[in-house]
Design a protein around this motif. Structure first.
Motif, mmCIF file in Angstrom:
data_model
loop_
_atom_site.group_PDB
_atom_site.id
_atom_site.type_symbol
_atom_site.label_atom_id
_atom_site.label_comp_id
_atom_site.label_asym_id
_atom_site.label_seq_id
_atom_site.Cartn_x
_atom_site.Cartn_y
_atom_site.Cartn_z
ATOM 1 N N HIS A 53 0.822 -1.218 0.000
ATOM 2 C CA HIS A 53 0.000 0.000 0.000
ATOM 3 C C HIS A 53 0.853 1.266 0.000
ATOM 4 O O HIS A 53 0.565 2.223 -0.729
ATOM 5 N N SER A 54 1.915 1.279 0.783
ATOM 6 C CA SER A 54 2.731 2.502 0.860
ATOM 7 C C SER A 54 3.463 2.777 -0.450
ATOM 8 O O SER A 54 3.590 3.927 -0.864
ATOM 9 N N GLN A 57 0.982 4.251 -2.895
ATOM 10 C CA GLN A 57 0.780 5.677 -2.630
ATOM 11 C C GLN A 57 1.979 6.496 -3.099
ATOM 12 O O GLN A 57 1.819 7.573 -3.678
ATOM 13 N N GLN A 60 1.907 6.935 -6.864
ATOM 14 C CA GLN A 60 0.954 7.980 -7.248
ATOM 15 C C GLN A 60 1.591 9.363 -7.073
ATOM 16 O O GLN A 60 1.451 10.233 -7.934
ATOM 17 N N THR A 61 2.287 9.544 -5.970
ATOM 18 C CA THR A 61 2.960 10.825 -5.702
ATOM 19 C C THR A 61 4.001 11.108 -6.783
ATOM 20 O O THR A 61 4.106 12.239 -7.270
#
Length: 74
Positions: A53-54, A57, A60-61
């Protein structure tokens, strides 16, 4: 064969543009963000399953940063 996940924006950018040979165009980035933002997308679920999950994320960043850089360059 497995590859280590990129740990920085520079490593991520190198993976996309140099190793995979994909230009980070605004269109490509927007398409990837649409897919990554959709947690119901099969490939997005698989990405999260495989990389966590991290990292999802963080990816995406990195895509948002790349898009911002392209928009500022225009």
């Amino acid at each position: 064969m497995s590859f280590p996940l990129p740990a920085s924006y520079t490593e991520w950018q190198h993976c996309i543009t140099e190793i995979c040979g994909i230009p980070l165009t605004a269109d490509f980035i927007q398409q990837r963000l649409m897919a990554l933002d959709n947690q119901n997308d099969h490939m997005t679920r698989k990405f999260i399953e495989l990389s966590g999950h991290s990292h999802w994320q963080q990816t995406q960043t990195w895509f948002r940063r790349a898009l911002s850089e392209r928009q500022q360059a225009c």
